[in-house]
Motif scaffolding. Structure first.
Motif, PDB file in Angstrom:
ATOM      1  N   ILE A  71      28.175  16.106 101.399  1.00  0.00           N
ATOM      2  CA  ILE A  71      29.589  15.693 101.732  1.00  0.00           C
ATOM      3  C   ILE A  71      30.557  16.848 101.428  1.00  0.00           C
ATOM      4  N   SER A  72      30.398  17.469 100.008  1.00  0.00           N
ATOM      5  CA  SER A  72      31.131  18.610  99.570  1.00  0.00           C
ATOM      6  C   SER A  72      31.245  19.637 100.711  1.00  0.00           C
ATOM      7  N   ASP A  73      30.119  20.198 100.975  1.00  0.00           N
ATOM      8  CA  ASP A  73      30.065  21.250 102.107  1.00  0.00           C
ATOM      9  C   ASP A  73      30.693  20.887 103.461  1.00  0.00           C
ATOM     10  N   ASN A  74      30.786  19.703 103.704  1.00  0.00           N
ATOM     11  CA  ASN A  74      31.212  19.097 105.152  1.00  0.00           C
ATOM     12  C   ASN A  74      32.638  19.143 104.928  1.00  0.00           C
ATOM     13  N   ASN A  75      33.193  18.560 103.841  1.00  0.00           N
ATOM     14  CA  ASN A  75      34.548  18.703 103.219  1.00  0.00           C
ATOM     15  C   ASN A  75      35.067  20.027 103.601  1.00  0.00           C
ATOM     16  N   GLU A  76      34.609  21.078 102.945  1.00  0.00           N
ATOM     17  CA  GLU A  76      35.036  22.411 102.890  1.00  0.00           C
ATOM     18  C   GLU A  76      34.944  22.918 104.245  1.00  0.00           C
TER      19      GLU A  76
END
Length: 86
Positions: A68-73
Protein backbone atom coordinates in the motif's frame (compact mmCIF):
# COMPACT_ATOMS: atom_id res chain seq x y z
CA UNK A 1 -33.23 -9.38 -48.14
CA UNK A 2 -31.65 -11.90 -45.74
CA UNK A 3 -28.52 -9.79 -45.47
CA UNK A 4 -30.62 -6.76 -44.63
CA UNK A 5 -32.46 -8.70 -41.91
CA UNK A 6 -29.17 -10.00 -40.49
CA UNK A 7 -27.80 -6.48 -40.45
CA UNK A 8 -30.87 -5.16 -38.63
CA UNK A 9 -30.73 -7.95 -36.05
CA UNK A 10 -27.05 -7.32 -35.45
CA UNK A 11 -27.63 -3.58 -35.12
CA UNK A 12 -30.45 -4.13 -32.63
CA UNK A 13 -28.28 -6.51 -30.58
CA UNK A 14 -25.48 -3.93 -30.61
CA UNK A 15 -27.82 -1.15 -29.47
CA UNK A 16 -29.15 -3.34 -26.65
CA UNK A 17 -25.63 -4.15 -25.44
CA UNK A 18 -24.66 -0.49 -25.69
CA UNK A 19 -27.70 0.41 -23.58
CA UNK A 20 -26.82 -2.18 -20.95
CA UNK A 21 -23.23 -0.96 -20.83
CA UNK A 22 -24.30 2.59 -20.06
CA UNK A 23 -26.01 1.40 -16.86
CA UNK A 24 -22.80 -0.15 -15.48
CA UNK A 25 -20.56 1.67 -13.03
CA UNK A 26 -17.65 3.59 -14.48
CA UNK A 27 -14.04 2.77 -13.67
CA UNK A 28 -13.91 5.86 -11.44
CA UNK A 29 -16.85 4.66 -9.36
CA UNK A 30 -15.36 1.18 -9.06
CA UNK A 31 -11.98 2.63 -8.06
CA UNK A 32 -13.56 4.72 -5.29
CA UNK A 33 -15.41 1.65 -4.03
CA UNK A 34 -12.22 -0.48 -4.01
CA UNK A 35 -10.17 2.21 -2.25
CA UNK A 36 -12.89 2.64 0.38
CA UNK A 37 -13.09 -1.13 0.84
CA UNK A 38 -9.33 -1.42 1.30
CA UNK A 39 -9.06 1.54 3.68
CA UNK A 40 -12.21 0.94 5.72
CA UNK A 41 -12.22 -2.85 5.91
CA UNK A 42 -8.98 -4.56 4.90
CA UNK A 43 -6.53 -2.22 6.62
CA UNK A 44 -8.63 -2.08 9.79
CA UNK A 45 -8.93 -5.87 9.82
CA UNK A 46 -5.20 -6.38 9.27
CA UNK A 47 -4.32 -3.94 12.06
CA UNK A 48 -6.64 -5.77 14.43
CA UNK A 49 -5.30 -9.20 13.48
CA UNK A 50 -1.72 -7.97 13.88
CA UNK A 51 -2.60 -6.75 17.39
CA UNK A 52 -4.33 -10.02 18.27
CA UNK A 53 -1.67 -12.39 16.94
CA UNK A 54 1.43 -10.66 15.58
CA UNK A 55 3.29 -13.95 15.24
CA UNK A 56 0.74 -15.33 12.80
CA UNK A 57 -0.36 -12.16 10.99
CA UNK A 58 2.61 -9.81 11.45
CA UNK A 59 4.45 -10.83 8.29
CA UNK A 60 1.34 -10.59 6.15
CA UNK A 61 0.39 -7.27 7.74
CA UNK A 62 3.83 -5.81 7.03
CA UNK A 63 3.76 -7.07 3.43
CA UNK A 64 0.34 -5.51 2.74
CA UNK A 65 1.40 -2.29 4.47
CA UNK A 66 4.51 -2.10 2.27
CA UNK A 67 2.49 -2.73 -0.91
CA UNK A 68 0.00 0.00 0.00
CA UNK A 69 2.82 2.40 0.87
CA UNK A 70 4.62 1.73 -2.42
CA UNK A 71 1.43 2.27 -4.39
CA UNK A 72 0.72 5.51 -2.53
CA UNK A 73 4.20 6.78 -3.42
CA UNK A 74 3.66 5.98 -7.10
CA UNK A 75 0.37 7.88 -7.05
CA UNK A 76 1.97 10.87 -5.30
CA UNK A 77 4.78 11.00 -7.86
CA UNK A 78 2.30 10.76 -10.70
CA UNK A 79 0.22 13.57 -9.17
CA UNK A 80 3.27 15.83 -8.75
CA UNK A 81 4.39 15.08 -12.30
CA UNK A 82 0.98 16.00 -13.73
CA UNK A 83 0.79 19.30 -11.83
CA UNK A 84 4.32 20.34 -12.74
CA UNK A 85 3.74 19.85 -16.46
CA UNK A 86 0.49 21.82 -16.52
Amino acid sequence: KNSQLDFEETRIAYEEEKGEESTKDSATVIKKWVVRLINDKLVVYLRAMNEVDAETYGSFYLTITEIISDNNEVVKKRSKKNTSTV
